[in-house]
Motif scaffolding. Sequence first.
Motif, PDB file in Angstrom:
ATOM      1  N   MET A 163       0.849  -1.189   0.000  1.00 13.13           N
ATOM      2  CA  MET A 163       0.000   0.000   0.000  1.00 13.13           C
ATOM      3  C   MET A 163       0.886   1.242   0.000  1.00 13.13           C
ATOM      4  SD  MET A 163      -2.745  -1.325   2.848  1.00 13.13           S
ATOM      5  CE  MET A 163      -3.969  -0.109   2.471  1.00 13.13           C
ATOM      6  N   ARG A 164       0.524   2.226  -0.805  1.00 13.35           N
ATOM      7  CA  ARG A 164       1.403   3.367  -0.994  1.00 13.35           C
ATOM      8  C   ARG A 164       1.619   4.143   0.301  1.00 13.35           C
ATOM      9  NH1 ARG A 164       0.654   8.117  -5.533  1.00 13.35           N
ATOM     10  NH2 ARG A 164       2.564   9.258  -5.026  1.00 13.35           N
ATOM     11  N   PHE A 165       0.511   4.373   1.053  1.00 14.93           N
ATOM     12  CA  PHE A 165       0.672   5.161   2.273  1.00 14.93           C
ATOM     13  C   PHE A 165       1.531   4.426   3.286  1.00 14.93           C
ATOM     14  CE2 PHE A 165      -1.922   2.899   5.302  1.00 14.93           C
ATOM     15  CZ  PHE A 165      -2.850   2.221   4.531  1.00 14.93           C
ATOM     16  N   ALA A 166       1.486   3.086   3.272  1.00 14.19           N
ATOM     17  CA  ALA A 166       2.293   2.314   4.216  1.00 14.19           C
ATOM     18  C   ALA A 166       3.771   2.456   3.905  1.00 14.19           C
ATOM     19  CB  ALA A 166       1.882   0.846   4.181  1.00 14.19           C
ATOM     20  N   SER A 167       4.145   2.376   2.615  1.00 13.48           N
ATOM     21  CA  SER A 167       5.552   2.504   2.262  1.00 13.48           C
ATOM     22  C   SER A 167       6.056   3.911   2.546  1.00 13.48           C
ATOM     23  CB  SER A 167       5.757   2.162   0.786  1.00 13.48           C
ATOM     24  OG  SER A 167       5.061   3.055  -0.046  1.00 13.48           O
ATOM     25  N   ARG A 168       5.195   4.912   2.342  1.00 11.48           N
ATOM     26  CA  ARG A 168       5.603   6.285   2.627  1.00 11.48           C
ATOM     27  C   ARG A 168       5.770   6.485   4.128  1.00 11.48           C
ATOM     28  NH1 ARG A 168       6.441  10.887   0.357  1.00 11.48           N
ATOM     29  NH2 ARG A 168       5.862  12.880   1.291  1.00 11.48           N
ATOM     30  N   LEU A 169       4.897   5.863   4.914  1.00 11.30           N
ATOM     31  CA  LEU A 169       5.027   5.943   6.362  1.00 11.30           C
ATOM     32  C   LEU A 169       6.333   5.314   6.804  1.00 11.30           C
ATOM     33  CD1 LEU A 169       3.904   6.548   9.169  1.00 11.30           C
ATOM     34  CD2 LEU A 169       2.676   4.378   9.069  1.00 11.30           C
TER      35      LEU A 169
ATOM     36  N   ILE B  73      -3.759   6.088  10.218  1.00  7.32           N
ATOM     37  CA  ILE B  73      -4.393   5.209  11.208  1.00  7.32           C
ATOM     38  C   ILE B  73      -5.735   4.703  10.680  1.00  7.32           C
ATOM     39  CG2 ILE B  73      -5.399   5.078  13.513  1.00  7.32           C
ATOM     40  CD1 ILE B  73      -3.405   7.115  14.447  1.00  7.32           C
ATOM     41  N   LYS B  74      -6.491   5.605  10.067  1.00 11.29           N
ATOM     42  CA  LYS B  74      -7.820   5.257   9.574  1.00 11.29           C
ATOM     43  C   LYS B  74      -7.752   4.246   8.439  1.00 11.29           C
ATOM     44  CE  LYS B  74     -12.051   7.403   7.785  1.00 11.29           C
ATOM     45  NZ  LYS B  74     -12.691   8.689   7.394  1.00 11.29           N
ATOM     46  N   GLN B  75      -6.755   4.393   7.563  1.00 13.59           N
ATOM     47  CA  GLN B  75      -6.662   3.550   6.377  1.00 13.59           C
ATOM     48  C   GLN B  75      -5.931   2.231   6.621  1.00 13.59           C
ATOM     49  OE1 GLN B  75      -8.164   4.257   3.365  1.00 13.59           O
ATOM     50  NE2 GLN B  75      -9.084   5.920   4.545  1.00 13.59           N
ATOM     51  N   MET B  76      -5.075   2.198   7.606  1.00 17.00           N
ATOM     52  CA  MET B  76      -4.226   1.029   7.825  1.00 17.00           C
ATOM     53  C   MET B  76      -4.925  -0.004   8.702  1.00 17.00           C
ATOM     54  SD  MET B  76      -0.364   1.003   9.425  1.00 17.00           S
ATOM     55  CE  MET B  76       0.272   2.085   8.149  1.00 17.00           C
ATOM     56  N   ASP B  77      -4.868  -1.273   8.299  1.00 17.83           N
ATOM     57  CA  ASP B  77      -5.391  -2.331   9.154  1.00 17.83           C
ATOM     58  C   ASP B  77      -4.237  -2.974   9.923  1.00 17.83           C
ATOM     59  OD1 ASP B  77      -4.075  -3.956   7.327  1.00 17.83           O
ATOM     60  OD2 ASP B  77      -5.911  -4.670   6.362  1.00 17.83           O
ATOM     61  N   SER B  78      -4.547  -3.975  10.734  1.00 15.57           N
ATOM     62  CA  SER B  78      -3.517  -4.577  11.583  1.00 15.57           C
ATOM     63  C   SER B  78      -2.424  -5.243  10.756  1.00 15.57           C
ATOM     64  CB  SER B  78      -4.149  -5.594  12.539  1.00 15.57           C
ATOM     65  OG  SER B  78      -4.810  -6.624  11.821  1.00 15.57           O
TER      66      SER B  78
ATOM     67  N   VAL C  70       4.570  -2.691   8.158  1.00 15.73           N
ATOM     68  CA  VAL C  70       5.398  -1.495   8.316  1.00 15.73           C
ATOM     69  C   VAL C  70       6.409  -1.705   9.437  1.00 15.73           C
ATOM     70  CG1 VAL C  70       5.392   0.936   8.966  1.00 15.73           C
ATOM     71  CG2 VAL C  70       3.665   0.074   7.393  1.00 15.73           C
ATOM     72  N   TYR C  71       5.944  -2.247  10.556  1.00 19.43           N
ATOM     73  CA  TYR C  71       6.844  -2.489  11.689  1.00 19.43           C
ATOM     74  C   TYR C  71       7.959  -3.455  11.284  1.00 19.43           C
ATOM     75  CZ  TYR C  71       7.904  -2.693  16.719  1.00 19.43           C
ATOM     76  OH  TYR C  71       8.496  -2.575  17.942  1.00 19.43           O
ATOM     77  N   ARG C  72       7.591  -4.504  10.546  1.00 14.11           N
ATOM     78  CA  ARG C  72       8.584  -5.483  10.093  1.00 14.11           C
ATOM     79  C   ARG C  72       9.647  -4.807   9.224  1.00 14.11           C
ATOM     80  NH1 ARG C  72       5.365  -8.343   7.582  1.00 14.11           N
ATOM     81  NH2 ARG C  72       4.922  -9.909   9.186  1.00 14.11           N
TER      82      ARG C  72
ATOM     83  N   GLN D  72      -3.760  -1.548  15.064  1.00 11.10           N
ATOM     84  CA  GLN D  72      -2.909  -0.668  14.272  1.00 11.10           C
ATOM     85  C   GLN D  72      -2.485   0.572  15.056  1.00 11.10           C
ATOM     86  OE1 GLN D  72      -5.907  -1.819  13.414  1.00 11.10           O
ATOM     87  NE2 GLN D  72      -7.166  -0.313  12.322  1.00 11.10           N
ATOM     88  N   ALA D  73      -3.381   1.105  15.892  1.00 11.40           N
ATOM     89  CA  ALA D  73      -3.009   2.255  16.721  1.00 11.40           C
ATOM     90  C   ALA D  73      -1.924   1.862  17.715  1.00 11.40           C
ATOM     91  CB  ALA D  73      -4.235   2.797  17.454  1.00 11.40           C
ATOM     92  N   VAL D  74      -2.049   0.662  18.275  1.00  7.83           N
ATOM     93  CA  VAL D  74      -1.035   0.178  19.214  1.00  7.83           C
ATOM     94  C   VAL D  74       0.292  -0.034  18.498  1.00  7.83           C
ATOM     95  CG1 VAL D  74      -0.409  -1.640  20.846  1.00  7.83           C
ATOM     96  CG2 VAL D  74      -2.798  -0.940  20.618  1.00  7.83           C
ATOM     97  N   MET D  75       0.246  -0.681  17.330  1.00  6.81           N
ATOM     98  CA  MET D  75       1.477  -0.955  16.589  1.00  6.81           C
ATOM     99  C   MET D  75       2.206   0.333  16.222  1.00  6.81           C
ATOM    100  SD  MET D  75       2.036  -4.225  16.338  1.00  6.81           S
ATOM    101  CE  MET D  75       3.243  -4.327  15.018  1.00  6.81           C
ATOM    102  N   LEU D  76       1.464   1.375  15.864  1.00 10.66           N
ATOM    103  CA  LEU D  76       2.109   2.634  15.500  1.00 10.66           C
ATOM    104  C   LEU D  76       2.733   3.312  16.712  1.00 10.66           C
ATOM    105  CD1 LEU D  76      -0.346   4.083  12.824  1.00 10.66           C
ATOM    106  CD2 LEU D  76       1.854   2.942  12.475  1.00 10.66           C
ATOM    107  N   GLU D  77       2.137   3.139  17.892  1.00 12.53           N
ATOM    108  CA  GLU D  77       2.783   3.657  19.102  1.00 12.53           C
ATOM    109  C   GLU D  77       4.043   2.857  19.423  1.00 12.53           C
ATOM    110  OE1 GLU D  77       2.206   6.456  20.812  1.00 12.53           O
ATOM    111  OE2 GLU D  77       0.757   6.784  19.205  1.00 12.53           O
TER     112      GLU D  77
END
Length: 281
Positions: free
Chosen positions: A1-7, A106-111, A117-119, A210-215
């Motif tokens: 997903m484009r937003f994920a790679s940009r993040l 956060i809204k667009q990303m699922d778990s 992204v974390y990986r 996803q909110a937890v993973m981003l924190e």
Amino acid sequence: MRFASRLTFSLLITLSIVVTTVTTTLGQELPANSGATANAQAEIDAIQDQGAKLEASKNWRAALRLYERAARNYPQQSTIAARYQISRSHVDIARRYHDASYLYSIKQMDSTASQAVYREVLGKIETYYFAELNWQKILKSGIDQFEVALHDELFRGHHGLTVSHTDLQQYRDSVAHILASRVCRSGRAVLQSAITVSQIAERTLKVSQQAVMLELLSGTIIGLDRYSSYLTSTQLDDMFSQIDGKFVGLGIELRIQGNHLLVERVIPKGPAADAGLKSGD
């Protein structure tokens, strides 16, 4: 997903331009025979009193500036180092949750996407970070960040959290068991533990994985050192506009090429040249 790679790129931008080892003194212990003088202890007490007032008023930026100065003057004070990190975490949360691009992610990303992204971030850290990695500490930094978020009004308000003491204690007990029973020696182990933590948090605290993973991600990044930080897409664009075609302190001229920084020119005898960077890197 484009937003994920940009993040992912936003998270790693600080790592991509580090070429020399930076030593931080936060939390460093002084020799036992170099205790603070009475005057120094009085100043430390005054700093802690002032910091407590700033924290009580939720003035986290002022608290961060106070503790940052204090940590340089009193590197042996672990309490100041801890308050510095907590203040930095609150400031980081405010910076992200006031940014529309981050809220959109956060809204667009699922778990599954947040785990991917974390990986990728952990893989980049393992490949490019300049210092020896303590994977257990990296996991703990992420968990500490999420703990701060649970007490942050902006985070709680955005996710509509009303956590009971019983649920919070259940979450903490479960996470403590993970930290005690699992020793992380690789990025892969950190990822698996982080996924488990996010699942526990979703089940006990009713906050999305996803909110937890981003924190956890944010804590991983800012826990590396004082200079690494999590950039949202908007902040990344702002930074690009400031450095494109300009010289930076490492002794290099940078240009933007797609989602990458390109070394346009290396200043002879500068830090980047000494580290072996070349035009085109």
